[in-house]
Motif scaffolding. Structure first.
Motif, PDB file in Angstrom:
ATOM      1  N   THR A 169       0.836  -1.199   0.000  1.00 14.50           N
ATOM      2  CA  THR A 169       0.000   0.000   0.000  1.00 14.50           C
ATOM      3  C   THR A 169       0.866   1.242   0.000  1.00 14.50           C
ATOM      4  O   THR A 169       2.018   1.211   0.455  1.00 14.50           O
ATOM      5  N   ASN A 170       0.317   2.348  -0.505  1.00 17.53           N
ATOM      6  CA  ASN A 170       1.006   3.632  -0.457  1.00 17.53           C
ATOM      7  C   ASN A 170       0.831   4.327   0.889  1.00 17.53           C
ATOM      8  O   ASN A 170       1.486   5.335   1.155  1.00 17.53           O
ATOM      9  N   THR A 213      -8.277   5.975  -2.919  1.00 17.98           N
ATOM     10  CA  THR A 213      -7.337   6.300  -1.854  1.00 17.98           C
ATOM     11  C   THR A 213      -6.463   5.074  -1.586  1.00 17.98           C
ATOM     12  O   THR A 213      -6.849   3.932  -1.903  1.00 17.98           O
ATOM     13  N   PRO A 214      -5.278   5.269  -1.003  1.00 13.03           N
ATOM     14  CA  PRO A 214      -4.442   4.106  -0.688  1.00 13.03           C
ATOM     15  C   PRO A 214      -5.164   3.063   0.161  1.00 13.03           C
ATOM     16  O   PRO A 214      -5.030   1.853  -0.071  1.00 13.03           O
ATOM     17  N   THR A 249      -6.533  -0.198 -10.573  1.00 13.01           N
ATOM     18  CA  THR A 249      -5.898   0.614 -11.612  1.00 13.01           C
ATOM     19  C   THR A 249      -6.586   1.974 -11.692  1.00 13.01           C
ATOM     20  O   THR A 249      -7.812   2.058 -11.745  1.00 13.01           O
ATOM     21  N   VAL A 250      -5.794   3.032 -11.706  1.00 17.33           N
ATOM     22  CA  VAL A 250      -6.325   4.404 -11.714  1.00 17.33           C
ATOM     23  C   VAL A 250      -6.317   4.938 -13.144  1.00 17.33           C
ATOM     24  O   VAL A 250      -5.242   5.066 -13.754  1.00 17.33           O
ATOM     25  N   PRO A 251      -7.487   5.257 -13.699  1.00 13.00           N
ATOM     26  CA  PRO A 251      -7.520   5.801 -15.058  1.00 13.00           C
ATOM     27  C   PRO A 251      -7.150   7.282 -15.066  1.00 13.00           C
ATOM     28  O   PRO A 251      -7.176   7.957 -14.036  1.00 13.00           O
ATOM     29  N   LYS A 252      -6.813   7.776 -16.250  1.00 15.31           N
ATOM     30  CA  LYS A 252      -6.632   9.218 -16.401  1.00 15.31           C
ATOM     31  C   LYS A 252      -7.946   9.914 -16.059  1.00 15.31           C
ATOM     32  O   LYS A 252      -9.024   9.412 -16.358  1.00 15.31           O
ATOM     33  N   SER A 253      -7.839  11.060 -15.408  1.00 15.85           N
ATOM     34  CA  SER A 253      -9.040  11.738 -14.939  1.00 15.85           C
ATOM     35  C   SER A 253      -8.955  13.224 -15.239  1.00 15.85           C
ATOM     36  O   SER A 253      -7.887  13.828 -15.101  1.00 15.85           O
TER      37      SER A 253
END
Length: 291
Positions: A169-170, A213-214, A249-253
């Protein structure tokens, strides 16, 4: 993620500002200079990883595996890292982003990583010869034994924390993040399977949260890993692991943040194989460790 044939896959999403990462290698006896004081460093072991080559400096490796199956990742640390300003005599002074390159090039196992940590300091660039800015980082490492640790730079000291969950985790304070899992599953020391850490009873437990969030990503990945089938071999391990990575997975936003999942990667520490997928690529690329 462990597979029933003995494989161990160490996977991650790399979430950062836009840059062009690629699979890279650093051969045995690779020489480079510390960005802090320009000291010459010679790695002992060869590396296969993901990162980029600085034309005027050296390889910057974000995650990878070495010839002994030691795998290391650098991860964001949510403004919690505390580095050194002045180097101690006799210690190796490194920019934080160089730490993965040093670990993979000079350690054979997690046990050796722990022994050698007192040789190294991670530095701010206040007195550095080369200004590299600030990046809040901590690190995770594993090897063919399956032992997983987190390494956190706290008060100028590299603190080792055992990670019994098998998910990184971050967020700072790993132990606090683990406590939060109690709302979603019953943690136990009794093994139900290769990748399970709970009793398997989800009755009355909360549904895992959404968001990026992490903490929410840590919970989501842990629950999905807990409920996943046991992969039978390396190929099925990559498939199942990639489906779990899809959930975090975090998409471009537009407006939320300028960071996103630049790439996803994984290494099998037994076969020393790298799997890599850039954000704009549908396929997973496979790289074998160089002979």
């Amino acid at each position: 993620m462990k597979s029933s044939d003995g494989g161990i896959l160490f996977a991650r999403t790399m979430d950062w500002h836009a840059f062009a990462p690629s699979p890279i290698t650093a051969p045995k006896n690779y020489q480079w200079h510390s960005s802090f004081n320009n000291d010459l460093i010679t790695n002992s072991y060869s590396i296969l990883g993901v990162g980029r080559n600085f034309v005027d400096r050296h390889a910057d490796i974000s995650d990878g595996v070495n010839e002994f199956g030691l795998a290391v990742q650098k991860l964001t640390f949510s403004n919690a890292s505390q580095y050194n300003q002045k180097a101690e005599s006799g210690k190796i002074a490194l920019a934080p982003f160089e730490f993965v390159l040093w670990l993979l090039g000079n350690c054979q196992s997690v046990a050796e990583v722990i022994v050698k940590l007192n040789q190294v300091q991670l530095m701010t660039d206040e007195f550095a010869l080369y200004k590299y800015g600030r990046a809040d980082l901590h690190f995770s490492a594993t090897d063919p034994t399956g032992r997983l640790i987190s390494i956190e730079p706290l008060n100028g000291i590299l603190v080792v924390k055992e990670n019994p969950i098998g998910v990184v985790t971050n967020a700072p304070k790993l132990e606090r993040e683990i406590e939060k899992l109690g709302d979603y599953l019953d943690l136990t020391d009794e093994k139900r399977g290769l990748n399970q850490i709970s009793s398997g009873n989800f009755s009355g437990k909360s549904v895992f949260p959404g968001g990026f969030t992490p903490t929410t990503r840590f919970i989501r990945a842990t629950v999905l890993k807990e409920r996943a089938i046991t992969p039978i071999n390396e190929k099925s391990n990559v498939i199942e692991t990639w489906h779990i990575l899809n959930s975090v997975t975090v998409p471009k936003s537009d407006g939320r943040s300028d960071t996103y999942t630049i790439y996803r990667s994984a290494v099998d520490v037994k076969s020393k194989t790298l799997y890599f997928q850039a954000y704009d690529n549908f396929g997973i690329q496979t790289y074998r460790f160089p002979d």
